[in-house]
Design an enzyme around this catalytic site. Sequence first.
Site, mmCIF file in Angstrom:
data_model
loop_
_atom_site.group_PDB
_atom_site.id
_atom_site.type_symbol
_atom_site.label_atom_id
_atom_site.label_comp_id
_atom_site.label_asym_id
_atom_site.label_seq_id
_atom_site.Cartn_x
_atom_site.Cartn_y
_atom_site.Cartn_z
ATOM 1 N N SER A 34 0.275 9.911 0.525
ATOM 2 C CA SER A 34 -0.209 11.222 0.992
ATOM 3 C C SER A 34 0.460 11.670 2.287
ATOM 4 O O SER A 34 0.062 12.660 2.886
ATOM 5 C CB SER A 34 -1.720 11.162 1.206
ATOM 6 O OG SER A 34 -2.056 10.148 2.151
ATOM 7 N N ASN A 52 -11.142 4.708 5.089
ATOM 8 C CA ASN A 52 -12.154 5.633 4.576
ATOM 9 C C ASN A 52 -12.838 6.384 5.718
ATOM 10 O O ASN A 52 -12.971 7.618 5.681
ATOM 11 C CB ASN A 52 -13.199 4.878 3.763
ATOM 12 C CG ASN A 52 -12.614 4.268 2.502
ATOM 13 O OD1 ASN A 52 -11.433 4.428 2.215
ATOM 14 N ND2 ASN A 52 -13.443 3.563 1.748
ATOM 15 N N THR A 86 -19.040 56.249 -2.496
ATOM 16 C CA THR A 86 -19.731 55.209 -3.255
ATOM 17 C C THR A 86 -19.212 55.309 -4.679
ATOM 18 O O THR A 86 -18.921 56.416 -5.164
ATOM 19 C CB THR A 86 -21.263 55.396 -3.248
ATOM 20 O OG1 THR A 86 -21.600 56.625 -3.902
ATOM 21 C CG2 THR A 86 -21.812 55.408 -1.826
ATOM 22 N N HIS A 87 -19.059 54.177 -5.342
ATOM 23 C CA HIS A 87 -18.480 54.141 -6.689
ATOM 24 C C HIS A 87 -17.087 54.772 -6.716
ATOM 25 O O HIS A 87 -16.643 55.267 -7.754
ATOM 26 C CB HIS A 87 -19.393 54.843 -7.718
ATOM 27 C CG HIS A 87 -20.786 54.339 -7.731
ATOM 28 N ND1 HIS A 87 -21.187 53.232 -8.442
ATOM 29 C CD2 HIS A 87 -21.896 54.789 -7.073
ATOM 30 C CE1 HIS A 87 -22.473 53.020 -8.250
ATOM 31 N NE2 HIS A 87 -22.935 53.941 -7.419
ATOM 32 N N SER A 145 11.641 50.549 -2.276
ATOM 33 C CA SER A 145 11.922 50.161 -3.651
ATOM 34 C C SER A 145 13.422 49.951 -3.827
ATOM 35 O O SER A 145 14.225 50.704 -3.261
ATOM 36 C CB SER A 145 11.433 51.248 -4.616
ATOM 37 O OG SER A 145 11.985 51.063 -5.906
ATOM 38 N N LYS A 183 10.208 55.695 -2.263
ATOM 39 C CA LYS A 183 9.010 54.871 -2.169
ATOM 40 C C LYS A 183 8.794 54.289 -0.772
ATOM 41 O O LYS A 183 9.718 53.925 -0.073
ATOM 42 C CB LYS A 183 9.066 53.713 -3.173
ATOM 43 C CG LYS A 183 9.004 54.119 -4.626
ATOM 44 C CD LYS A 183 7.708 54.791 -4.997
ATOM 45 C CE LYS A 183 6.502 53.873 -4.878
ATOM 46 N NZ LYS A 183 6.577 52.722 -5.792
ATOM 47 N N ASN A 226 6.030 51.444 0.252
ATOM 48 C CA ASN A 226 5.024 50.606 -0.387
ATOM 49 C C ASN A 226 4.189 49.813 0.627
ATOM 50 O O ASN A 226 4.727 49.286 1.602
ATOM 51 C CB ASN A 226 5.693 49.621 -1.349
ATOM 52 C CG ASN A 226 6.412 50.324 -2.480
ATOM 53 O OD1 ASN A 226 5.978 51.376 -2.944
ATOM 54 N ND2 ASN A 226 7.525 49.765 -2.912
ATOM 55 N N GLU A 249 -1.111 44.778 0.042
ATOM 56 C CA GLU A 249 -1.196 44.232 -1.306
ATOM 57 C C GLU A 249 -1.151 42.707 -1.273
ATOM 58 O O GLU A 249 -1.876 42.033 -2.016
ATOM 59 C CB GLU A 249 -0.051 44.788 -2.150
ATOM 60 C CG GLU A 249 -0.180 46.278 -2.418
ATOM 61 C CD GLU A 249 1.047 46.883 -3.065
ATOM 62 O OE1 GLU A 249 0.961 48.031 -3.514
ATOM 63 O OE2 GLU A 249 2.109 46.220 -3.099
ATOM 64 N N TYR A 264 -16.619 6.443 -1.218
ATOM 65 C CA TYR A 264 -15.257 6.968 -1.186
ATOM 66 C C TYR A 264 -14.554 6.757 -2.522
ATOM 67 O O TYR A 264 -14.657 5.697 -3.142
ATOM 68 C CB TYR A 264 -14.432 6.289 -0.083
ATOM 69 C CG TYR A 264 -13.033 6.873 0.018
ATOM 70 C CD1 TYR A 264 -12.786 8.005 0.776
ATOM 71 C CD2 TYR A 264 -11.979 6.309 -0.697
ATOM 72 C CE1 TYR A 264 -11.519 8.568 0.835
ATOM 73 C CE2 TYR A 264 -10.710 6.854 -0.644
ATOM 74 C CZ TYR A 264 -10.480 7.986 0.121
ATOM 75 O OH TYR A 264 -9.234 8.547 0.177
ATOM 76 N N GLN A 278 -8.596 12.151 -1.367
ATOM 77 C CA GLN A 278 -7.302 12.380 -0.722
ATOM 78 C C GLN A 278 -6.860 13.825 -0.889
ATOM 79 O O GLN A 278 -6.103 14.355 -0.076
ATOM 80 C CB GLN A 278 -6.255 11.440 -1.337
ATOM 81 C CG GLN A 278 -4.869 11.562 -0.736
ATOM 82 C CD GLN A 278 -3.967 10.430 -1.185
ATOM 83 O OE1 GLN A 278 -4.093 9.309 -0.718
ATOM 84 N NE2 GLN A 278 -3.069 10.717 -2.111
ATOM 85 N N LYS A 338 -7.442 17.534 1.774
ATOM 86 C CA LYS A 338 -6.736 18.068 2.934
ATOM 87 C C LYS A 338 -5.846 19.267 2.604
ATOM 88 O O LYS A 338 -5.752 20.218 3.378
ATOM 89 C CB LYS A 338 -5.907 16.951 3.580
ATOM 90 C CG LYS A 338 -6.779 15.935 4.331
ATOM 91 C CD LYS A 338 -6.045 14.683 4.697
ATOM 92 C CE LYS A 338 -5.874 13.758 3.542
ATOM 93 N NZ LYS A 338 -7.152 13.248 2.994
#
Length: 457
Positions: free
Chosen positions: A22, A109, A154-155, A276, A282, A284, A289, A316, A321, A324
């Site tokens: 690891s 451990n 709203t919506h 673009s 464009k 963007n 995003e 354990y 392992q 992390k």
Amino acid sequence: MKLWGGRFSEGLARDAWALNASLEFDQRLGPQDIRGSQAWARGLQKAGILSADECAQICAGLEAIGKELENHEFIFLETDEDIHTAVERRLGEIIGPLAGKLHTGRSRNDQVATDLRLWLLDYLPELEKAIIGLQTALVTRAEKDMNVMMPGYTHLQRAQPILLSHWWLSHFWPLQRDRERLGQLAQRVARLPLGSGALAGTPFPIDRAALAADLGFDRPSLNSIDGVSDRDFALEFAFCAALTGLHLSKLAEAIVLFCSAEFGFFELSDAYATGSSLMPQKKNPDVFELTRAKASTLIGYLTGLMTTLNGLPSAYDKDLQEDKVPVFNAFDTLTAVLPVLANALGSLSINSGRMQASIDVSMLATDLADYLVEKGIPFREAHEAVGKTVQYAIAKGKSLDALSQAEFQSIHPKFDQDVYSVFDPANSITRRSALGGTAPEVVEQQLQTAKEMIGIK
């Protein structure tokens, strides 16, 4: 150098070793492993296992290793299974066989559980600082855009007029809750597993309360099995990170919409927009995003860790392992996104004229119902009357404020000559002066409270 192997007659197969090792990711715990090992050496000295001189030699050797790690001078070997193996191997090279006494009464451990908790305690403040940076950007925008009106939604349909500052601050408070969660998490992280051994505790008279204080923990864990196996704190961090990501995604999605030609409320600065490769016109919103996408990635880290922990037996297991990588990746993702997002918000241009022009008279229908309520009409009756008024206006191809008084009164007799005063969006905003509302003086109070929350006077 392996920390195990005496019971085995042959070495681990190369491919099994590669899977088992690891070091690639847990070397990040090097500074915490050094601190934890120094504290353990001091604990062993107090317990009479190490002499003062032996403890001093071990701590000095560990200090030297810490400097090598800090200066990127530490040389990792193929035989280093993990950061603990690497540190102990290097300690032996520096101080000789005495290094072998350091692991007395300790297991990897409880060692790794301590290291990861120490790492979070070290880095949670950095994440909080990054969140405060975005909160500061939102407060700055709210202060700058205080007089700008916009349609509230709203919506994703136009609903009622609000102040843009009120909208900016609506994204401040979720981040404040994120910070509060991190503070609460820190309290649960600050429980020391060291001294739990592999699962049954240590047979030596280690003062674990003193050990906890030495490392900055609030207290030691009270059950050695739980001490080595508890990863609730890692999972909780992954959840906190994912929820913060959701809040960032919500903000980013709105910015993407509001920067579109269909809305035209904001314009991206060149510094935080891309073009673009095909379409020259464009501009963007890639930063925003990508923020949305990173939120999905954070959810993936959470669900991945959650399913790793699901169904594990007590104590354990090597599965742990894998705790992390999602923790480190979630931290890295947020601390990369947050400052960019803060800077991008500050660079936006606001089209206040377009925003105000988007406030349609129909958005004041609630104010029209409130007008009737103030004349003693029950709200449900008022709501129905205004609904009929809206329907009538649509059928006639008129806006509400273009209806004649006679037309208003044909629907409800309580519509009087002063009905036209309702059709002022600024008045609608000002009227919403209850705590938490969008009225200018209330938003000013909200802004001051927000600034106090992040230490701005």
